[in-house]
Write an enzyme that holds these catalytic residues in place. Structure first.
Site, PDB file in Angstrom:
ATOM      1  N   CYS A 290       0.807  -1.219   0.000  1.00 22.36           N
ATOM      2  CA  CYS A 290       0.000   0.000   0.000  1.00 22.36           C
ATOM      3  C   CYS A 290       0.840   1.270   0.000  1.00 22.36           C
ATOM      4  CB  CYS A 290      -0.851   0.063   1.269  1.00 22.36           C
ATOM      5  SG  CYS A 290      -1.902  -1.339   1.520  1.00 22.36           S
TER       6      CYS A 290
ATOM      7  N   GLY B  58       0.332   0.256  -5.195  1.00 19.32           N
ATOM      8  CA  GLY B  58      -0.880  -0.555  -5.112  1.00 19.32           C
ATOM      9  C   GLY B  58      -1.856  -0.155  -6.192  1.00 19.32           C
TER      10      GLY B  58
ATOM     11  N   ASN C 155      -0.332   1.346   5.812  1.00 19.27           N
ATOM     12  CA  ASN C 155       0.657   0.678   4.966  1.00 19.27           C
ATOM     13  C   ASN C 155       1.464  -0.258   5.861  1.00 19.27           C
ATOM     14  OD1 ASN C 155       3.766   1.714   3.377  1.00 19.27           O
ATOM     15  ND2 ASN C 155       2.517  -0.069   2.976  1.00 19.27           N
ATOM     16  N   GLY C 156       1.519  -1.538   5.490  1.00 18.17           N
ATOM     17  CA  GLY C 156       2.256  -2.509   6.300  1.00 18.17           C
ATOM     18  C   GLY C 156       1.404  -3.732   6.526  1.00 18.17           C
TER      19      GLY C 156
ATOM     20  N   CYS D  86      12.578  -1.782   5.681  1.00 20.02           N
ATOM     21  CA  CYS D  86      12.558  -2.731   4.556  1.00 20.02           C
ATOM     22  C   CYS D  86      13.567  -2.296   3.485  1.00 20.02           C
ATOM     23  CB  CYS D  86      11.152  -2.794   3.959  1.00 20.02           C
ATOM     24  SG  CYS D  86      11.082  -3.813   2.475  1.00 20.02           S
TER      25      CYS D  86
ATOM     26  N   TYR E 171      13.646  -1.946  -4.855  1.00 20.78           N
ATOM     27  CA  TYR E 171      12.667  -2.167  -5.916  1.00 20.78           C
ATOM     28  C   TYR E 171      11.353  -1.384  -5.795  1.00 20.78           C
ATOM     29  CZ  TYR E 171       8.983  -4.753  -8.394  1.00 20.78           C
ATOM     30  OH  TYR E 171       7.907  -5.093  -9.159  1.00 20.78           O
TER      31      TYR E 171
ATOM     32  N   CYS F  69       7.922 -12.680   3.212  1.00 18.33           N
ATOM     33  CA  CYS F  69       7.838 -11.429   3.981  1.00 18.33           C
ATOM     34  C   CYS F  69       6.490 -11.402   4.681  1.00 18.33           C
ATOM     35  CB  CYS F  69       7.942 -10.232   3.050  1.00 18.33           C
ATOM     36  SG  CYS F  69       7.638  -8.672   3.915  1.00 18.33           S
TER      37      CYS F  69
ATOM     38  N   CYS G 152      15.904  -4.395   7.571  1.00 11.14           N
ATOM     39  CA  CYS G 152      15.387  -5.760   7.594  1.00 11.14           C
ATOM     40  C   CYS G 152      15.949  -6.523   6.391  1.00 11.14           C
ATOM     41  CB  CYS G 152      13.863  -5.717   7.502  1.00 11.14           C
ATOM     42  SG  CYS G 152      13.106  -7.347   7.337  1.00 11.14           S
TER      43      CYS G 152
ATOM     44  N   CYS H 274      13.830 -11.680   4.400  1.00  2.32           N
ATOM     45  CA  CYS H 274      13.464 -12.511   3.241  1.00  2.32           C
ATOM     46  C   CYS H 274      14.698 -13.120   2.566  1.00  2.32           C
ATOM     47  CB  CYS H 274      12.625 -11.715   2.241  1.00  2.32           C
ATOM     48  SG  CYS H 274      13.320 -10.128   1.814  1.00  2.32           S
TER      49      CYS H 274
HETATM   50 FE1  SF4 Z   1      11.321  -5.968   3.210  1.00  5.93          FE
HETATM   51 FE2  SF4 Z   1      12.155  -8.503   2.951  1.00  5.93          FE
HETATM   52 FE3  SF4 Z   1      11.969  -7.391   5.373  1.00  5.93          FE
HETATM   53 FE4  SF4 Z   1       9.765  -7.929   3.955  1.00  5.93          FE
HETATM   54  S1  SF4 Z   1      11.212  -9.424   4.813  1.00  5.93           S
HETATM   55  S2  SF4 Z   1      10.170  -6.064   5.146  1.00  5.93           S
HETATM   56  S3  SF4 Z   1      10.453  -7.518   1.849  1.00  5.93           S
HETATM   57  S4  SF4 Z   1      13.346  -6.764   3.693  1.00  5.93           S
END
Ligand code: SF4
Length: 476
Positions: free
Chosen positions: A18, A44, A118-119, A254, A260, A400, A451, A454
């Site tokens: 979002c 989105g 958003n999230g 993130c 991307y 994710c 983060c 993933c």
């Molecule tokens: Fe971003 Fe990957 Fe963390 Fe999800 S898991 S918030 S896509 S870095």
């Protein structure tokens, strides 16, 4: 038969959930929110909505589809007031139905209340079960509706207290806008998963997921909200910022926003997305050099990374693939005989650039690998002598849970194949993924704030998904 080419083609890409936009104290609030959402459309495309307030009542309009298709002059005229919040949605939590479109608007004990989120929360199921047990009725299936219920049931008196009370019960990722009839509140979760920035248009306050929305409305960017920060903008009074929740010891911004999701003309986490992507391209060329004649990108999302690769390697950048920007829905039957047409509608190879050449192809990520395979065939058919695929993110191995739509782990190519098997499956002469360390080096001294779950399968203790949310066991 009406066939959704976007849905088919983009099934091989990750999707941001979002985007949010809010404006406070502007006579053209609904129009500026429309423009802000238009700029955030890439975050989105399933539904969008705007809720405005004139100080007494809320006006609300949501719809399925693109911002430009949902609103017109009449609907915007009906959205009266000088405060507005808006939302564009791609569904991850909850289905793609109109009842899940946001902002969510309800009447509560403190009057009308609207929320744009958003999230993605990771403890929705237990919260929802408890609320249902207590008699709550849900109209949609989103985690955002849980937050609204928690606010509506809070025993606190003021809007900031109500919001803090509700958010203290949730876990996961949220950058939210909440609007009562006369106050707007913005909050970013304590781990800072999703970006959230604040600025001004003349004397009006604006908040958005990305700064490209500020550029669209002639706004000035001030800064990102700190993780755990709450900004309160009351009708009659000064704007306030409080640290509603202490920031997590280990922040979880993130990294994929920079790689991307975000637009390259945005600042995200106070950092230029364009510069980050070029730096990734430099790093990729250092980690995985190739002897080649030309560097091309998978347009548009890997353009900046490819330019960076070309700068570092000294190999010229050219446009070996052209993207058709005008695809949407088309009337074609999805027969087996034309099953590849989606990729061809979206991209075409330029043989004058590729014929007889050794080609470096730069992509931002490989999720399932199916589209990459088709694109490499197309490049080969256009005459490329060698193909060296370079990927601007590490192997995407785990789901994710924080607002990005990830396929079932059994469909993630990097979770199921070695790098060499991936090379063979996609059909390239060499393949190179950027390392996690290399990617993080591109954010400089802030690398500890990101983060990378993933790519590692290691999730933060404070935001571990519960069993219902986590798809990993059931997919194995
Ligand atoms: Fe971003 Fe990957 Fe963390 Fe999800 S898991 S918030 S896509 S870095």
């Amino acid at each position: 038969m009406r066939y959704n080419i976007n849905a088919m083609y983009f099934s091989d890409k990750l999707h941001e959930e979002c985007g949010v936009f809010g404006i406070f104290g502007h006579p053209e609030a609904s129009r500026l929110t429309y423009l802000g959402l238009y700029a955030l459309q890439h975050r989105g495309q399933e539904s969008a909505g705007i809720c405005t307030s004139d100080g007494n009542k809320h006006c609300h309009h949501v719809g399925m589809g693109l911002v430009a298709d949902i609103f017109n002059m009449d609907t915007l005229d009906r959205l009266t007031g000088d405060m507005a919040i808006g939302h564009v949605r791609y569904s991850t939590a909850g289905s793609s139905i109109i009842t899940n479109a946001q902002p969510i608007c309800v009447n509560s004990k403190i009057g009308p209340l609207a929320l744009a989120h958003n999230g993605n929360l990771v403890n929705t199921d237990e919260l929802k079960a408890k609320l249902v047990q207590e008699g709550a009725i849900f109209s949609g299936t989103t985690d955002s509706e849980v937050m609204v219920h928690l606010m509506a049931r809070s025993r606190k008196e003021t809007l900031p207290e109500i919001v803090i009370d509700a958010l203290s019960q949730v876990k996961g990722a949220y950058s939210i806008l909440v609007m009562s009839k006369d106050t707007m509140i913005a909050v970013r979760d304590p781990m800072g998963f999703r970006p959230f920035c604040i600025g001004q248009v003349n004397d009006a306050w604006v908040l958005a997921s990305e700064t490209c929305a500020f550029d669209m409305v002639g706004g000035k960017y001030f800064h990102d909200l700190n993780p755990g920060e709450m900004v309160i903008i009351p009708k009659n009074g000064e704007i306030q910022s409080i640290q509603a929740f202490p920031p997590a010891k280990k922040l979880q911004q993130c990294i994929f926003e920079l790689v991307y999701f975000a637009r390259p003309d945005s600042l995200v986490y106070s950092q230029s997305v364009m510069q980050f992507r070029k730096a990734i391209g430099h790093q990729l060329a250092i980690e995985h050099p190739a002897k080649a004649d030309v560097v091309i990108s998978i347009p548009d999302s890997a353009n900046c990374h490819a330019i960076g690769f070309a700068e570092q390697s000294g190999i010229p950048y050219d446009m070996g693939l052209i993207r058709n920007h005008y695809i949407g829905r088309t009337f074609i039957e999805p027969r087996q005989s034309i099953r590849d047409f989606g990729v061809k509608l979206k991209h075409n190879a330029v043989s004058s650039v590729l014929n007889g050449k050794r080609v470096v192809v730069v992509d931002d990520s490989v999720v399932r690998g199916t589209t990459s395979r088709k694109l490499m065939k197309m490049i080969r058919a256009a005459g490329a002598r060698e193909i060296h695929l370079r990927i601007a993110s590490p192997p995407y191995t785990d789901p994710c849970y924080y607002g990005v739509d990830t396929p079932d782990p059994s469909k993630l190519i990097a979770a199921n194949m070695t790098v060499e098997q991936i090379r063979e499956y996609i059909g390239v002469d060499s393949i190179g993924y950027i390392s996690i360390e290399g990617m993080l080096s591109c954010v400089g001294t802030h690398s500890h704030k990101f983060c990378t779950s993933c790519f590692t399968g290691k999730y933060p203790e404070e935001a571990l998904p519960n069993c219902e949310t986590c798809k990993t066991c059931s997919s194995k």
